[in-house]
Design a protein around this motif. Sequence first.
Motif, PDB file in Angstrom:
ATOM      1  N   UNK A  31      85.350  37.253  94.124  1.00  0.00           N
ATOM      2  CA  UNK A  31      86.063  36.573  93.034  1.00  0.00           C
ATOM      3  C   UNK A  31      87.370  36.679  93.157  1.00  0.00           C
ATOM      4  N   UNK A  32      88.319  35.671  93.583  1.00  0.00           N
ATOM      5  CA  UNK A  32      89.681  35.765  93.485  1.00  0.00           C
ATOM      6  C   UNK A  32      90.044  35.895  91.853  1.00  0.00           C
ATOM      7  N   UNK A  33      91.184  36.785  91.754  1.00  0.00           N
ATOM      8  CA  UNK A  33      91.615  37.020  90.189  1.00  0.00           C
ATOM      9  C   UNK A  33      92.591  37.790  90.330  1.00  0.00           C
ATOM     10  N   UNK A  34      92.929  38.502  89.297  1.00  0.00           N
ATOM     11  CA  UNK A  34      94.343  39.482  89.444  1.00  0.00           C
ATOM     12  C   UNK A  34      94.130  40.594  90.483  1.00  0.00           C
ATOM     13  N   UNK A  35      95.113  40.997  90.902  1.00  0.00           N
ATOM     14  CA  UNK A  35      94.939  42.152  91.847  1.00  0.00           C
ATOM     15  C   UNK A  35      94.202  43.451  91.133  1.00  0.00           C
ATOM     16  N   UNK A 338     100.910  28.210  88.911  1.00  0.00           N
ATOM     17  CA  UNK A 338      99.674  28.883  89.046  1.00  0.00           C
ATOM     18  C   UNK A 338      99.584  30.170  88.462  1.00  0.00           C
ATOM     19  N   UNK A 339      99.747  30.303  87.245  1.00  0.00           N
ATOM     20  CA  UNK A 339      99.988  31.774  86.640  1.00  0.00           C
ATOM     21  C   UNK A 339      98.687  32.467  87.052  1.00  0.00           C
ATOM     22  N   UNK A 340      98.588  33.818  87.093  1.00  0.00           N
ATOM     23  CA  UNK A 340      97.524  34.757  87.282  1.00  0.00           C
ATOM     24  C   UNK A 340      96.213  34.366  86.452  1.00  0.00           C
ATOM     25  N   UNK A 341      95.089  34.537  87.394  1.00  0.00           N
ATOM     26  CA  UNK A 341      94.029  34.067  86.654  1.00  0.00           C
ATOM     27  C   UNK A 341      93.596  35.363  85.979  1.00  0.00           C
ATOM     28  N   UNK A 342      92.943  35.265  84.534  1.00  0.00           N
ATOM     29  CA  UNK A 342      92.708  36.494  83.855  1.00  0.00           C
ATOM     30  C   UNK A 342      91.550  37.094  84.488  1.00  0.00           C
ATOM     31  N   UNK A 343      91.510  38.369  84.516  1.00  0.00           N
ATOM     32  CA  UNK A 343      90.393  39.148  85.262  1.00  0.00           C
ATOM     33  C   UNK A 343      88.983  38.860  84.682  1.00  0.00           C
ATOM     34  N   UNK A 344      87.936  38.685  85.317  1.00  0.00           N
ATOM     35  CA  UNK A 344      86.640  38.775  84.760  1.00  0.00           C
ATOM     36  C   UNK A 344      86.119  39.716  84.051  1.00  0.00           C
ATOM     37  N   UNK A 345      85.635  39.465  82.836  1.00  0.00           N
ATOM     38  CA  UNK A 345      85.214  40.565  81.831  1.00  0.00           C
ATOM     39  C   UNK A 345      83.717  40.813  81.990  1.00  0.00           C
ATOM     40  N   UNK A 346      83.028  41.985  81.761  1.00  0.00           N
ATOM     41  CA  UNK A 346      81.855  42.082  81.556  1.00  0.00           C
ATOM     42  C   UNK A 346      81.403  41.858  80.275  1.00  0.00           C
ATOM     43  N   UNK A 347      79.936  41.588  79.868  1.00  0.00           N
ATOM     44  CA  UNK A 347      79.545  41.318  78.604  1.00  0.00           C
ATOM     45  C   UNK A 347      79.521  42.656  77.835  1.00  0.00           C
ATOM     46  N   UNK A 348      79.408  42.612  76.674  1.00  0.00           N
ATOM     47  CA  UNK A 348      79.460  43.697  75.908  1.00  0.00           C
ATOM     48  C   UNK A 348      78.026  44.487  76.023  1.00  0.00           C
ATOM     49  N   UNK A 349      78.051  45.693  75.848  1.00  0.00           N
ATOM     50  CA  UNK A 349      76.616  46.591  75.943  1.00  0.00           C
ATOM     51  C   UNK A 349      75.652  45.946  75.056  1.00  0.00           C
ATOM     52  N   UNK A 350      74.603  45.589  75.510  1.00  0.00           N
ATOM     53  CA  UNK A 350      73.453  45.005  74.687  1.00  0.00           C
ATOM     54  C   UNK A 350      73.371  43.773  74.418  1.00  0.00           C
ATOM     55  N   UNK A 351      74.564  42.929  74.968  1.00  0.00           N
ATOM     56  CA  UNK A 351      74.461  41.447  74.432  1.00  0.00           C
ATOM     57  C   UNK A 351      74.780  40.765  75.666  1.00  0.00           C
ATOM     58  N   UNK A 352      74.345  41.134  76.997  1.00  0.00           N
ATOM     59  CA  UNK A 352      74.578  40.629  78.237  1.00  0.00           C
ATOM     60  C   UNK A 352      74.157  39.081  78.168  1.00  0.00           C
ATOM     61  N   UNK A 353      72.538  38.824  77.652  1.00  0.00           N
ATOM     62  CA  UNK A 353      72.311  37.382  77.839  1.00  0.00           C
ATOM     63  C   UNK A 353      72.457  36.463  76.466  1.00  0.00           C
ATOM     64  N   UNK A 354      73.244  37.041  75.575  1.00  0.00           N
ATOM     65  CA  UNK A 354      73.508  36.347  74.214  1.00  0.00           C
ATOM     66  C   UNK A 354      74.332  35.306  74.282  1.00  0.00           C
ATOM     67  N   UNK A 355      74.153  34.252  73.431  1.00  0.00           N
ATOM     68  CA  UNK A 355      75.094  33.020  73.796  1.00  0.00           C
ATOM     69  C   UNK A 355      75.479  32.717  72.069  1.00  0.00           C
ATOM     70  N   UNK A 417      79.161  38.390  74.088  1.00  0.00           N
ATOM     71  CA  UNK A 417      80.286  38.752  73.601  1.00  0.00           C
ATOM     72  C   UNK A 417      81.704  38.488  74.090  1.00  0.00           C
ATOM     73  N   UNK A 418      81.705  37.931  75.204  1.00  0.00           N
ATOM     74  CA  UNK A 418      82.818  37.804  75.720  1.00  0.00           C
ATOM     75  C   UNK A 418      83.165  36.312  75.843  1.00  0.00           C
ATOM     76  N   UNK A 419      84.482  35.774  75.974  1.00  0.00           N
ATOM     77  CA  UNK A 419      84.669  34.545  76.133  1.00  0.00           C
ATOM     78  C   UNK A 419      84.056  33.987  77.401  1.00  0.00           C
ATOM     79  N   UNK A 420      83.507  32.678  77.222  1.00  0.00           N
ATOM     80  CA  UNK A 420      82.608  32.153  78.420  1.00  0.00           C
ATOM     81  C   UNK A 420      83.392  31.948  79.651  1.00  0.00           C
ATOM     82  N   UNK A 421      84.569  31.477  79.538  1.00  0.00           N
ATOM     83  CA  UNK A 421      85.513  31.243  80.760  1.00  0.00           C
ATOM     84  C   UNK A 421      86.160  32.235  81.202  1.00  0.00           C
ATOM     85  N   UNK A 422      85.996  33.732  80.622  1.00  0.00           N
ATOM     86  CA  UNK A 422      86.503  34.870  81.115  1.00  0.00           C
ATOM     87  C   UNK A 422      85.457  35.745  81.646  1.00  0.00           C
TER      88      UNK A 422
END
Length: 580
Positions: A31-35, A338-355, A417-422
Amino acid sequence: MSRPTAPGHREDEPTIPGRPPEEPPTPGRPILSCPPEGAPAGRWGLVWGAVRGRLGTLAGWSLVEALPGLGLGVALARAVDDGFAAGRPGTGLAWLGVLGLAWVVGAFGARQVVLVVAGIVEPFRERLLDRLVRGALRTGGTAAVARVNLQVELARDALAAVISVIRAFVFGVLAVLAGLVALAPGLLVLIVPPLLLGLGLFAASLPALARRHRAYLLADERTTEAVTTVVGGLRDITAAGAESRVEADLDAHIGAQARAGFRLARTTGARTIALALGGWAPVVLVLLAAPRLEPGVVLGALAYVTQSLVPALGSLVENLGASAVRLSVALSRVLEAAPPEPPPVPPEPGRGGSVRLRGVRFAYGPHAAPVLDGFDLDLREGEHLAVVGPSGIGKSTLASLVTGLLKPDAGHVRVGGARADLLDPAWRTLAPQDAYVFKGSLRENLAYFGTGPVREAARALGAEELLDRLGDEVDPARLSPAERQLLVLVRTYLSPARIVVLDEATCHLDPAAEARAEEAFAARGGTLIVIAHRLSSALRAQRVLVMDGTGVALGTHAELLAGSPLYADLVGRWTPAEIS
């Protein structure tokens, strides 16, 4: 408007991504993102990232290309002193033959150098374009793509020029010095000091040269923009009687560019002095020392200086500053667009499939009516939800918001738990109605998001017969819509995503195949959202979301039959064949 909330939800749960989960999934492709941490950032970080992987190959072929320059003086000196001057023309011709062979080998090395440089600058261009397009999709500034695309091409060409100039100088000088050591080491005293003085003068003038060249390029851009604006509005300028004011404005731009050009010309005088000192002064010193040297040594030394050192130094002082500045300015334009794309973040522990959606508003344009307005939704990890409603009511918009393809105009969408676009794309995937299958191998099509037990996935989805029939190659033109959807479902099943959204992704399958696919995804684990094409999808889900444009209803099939007139009406209009 009532918004049911999933049991177990706590209003005080954090919404800022925390530490990474213990077992993050592995994306199927980069995935292309920040260095990455520790990697250089900014303009020159991009350049270094493009070059560093090919430095060894570039240096190796540059050494091969430099062979003629290395042997030039020695071969000429031996051909004269040991051959023609000594009355042995055969020996002289043999040395010249060795030199000719070196030129042949050097020509092959030069060809390979061109290929290596192309292998650096073309991927560099593609990365810049990729970043530019991603930034446009992320910010909505699609007009910037066309406007800055020229800067991408300029950056590519400037990087190629910088690499070529520096490479030619470094290996040209190394070849000259090594050749002089083999020819007559004492000549280094005549050549190295003035060369170092010339390089020192050039290095001292380079910052001012870069500043003034940058100023000239920017002044040129402003003049071009002003002239383009005037040409496009000539009729209005004439109608408004603004010729004098516009003429004065253009005169000011042209005058500023002319002054920048004069300042640049004065600075470039240092380049001439540097070339004279580092390149031509050694020629004079060698000629002064000629009476004490053998004729062949003099001829060889002059060949080294005039045929290798002077061209390499001249190319450096003439082109390095201009090319580096062009590269810097072009990259600045691209990075601004094209400013740097925010790095992808993982979900919070225990909330990986919550919406979780809160107060979400979204409209396709500033003056369009909102598709969603004040929309709330909560899904637990592992829940199976079906979304139903009339066509065009916003079901696909909801799917795109959950998967981060769209960003809300107001409110927030949290996935894990994380922003969907990040959120790291590896954690959620969307299978759309229009199944995308590309021409290539079956493995490439199925491993697009990640690898896994293909036969197990095919068996769960009822796609074994299709995969056996396809063999190793996939030709989309020979697949029916249902077969393309089935391949995409296998691809989605193999992904590591904890959240899967099927946006009418089974609409071309028959009811039995659709039921098997949805049951397979439900048994796969994780959270499943199905944008329903048939009522049977709603019957299989744990809960159903009904969208009607003015409100929503959320509940089980039985609850909605009793409490949602729209759902009851939809059920009444579905045929028995569709729910069987």
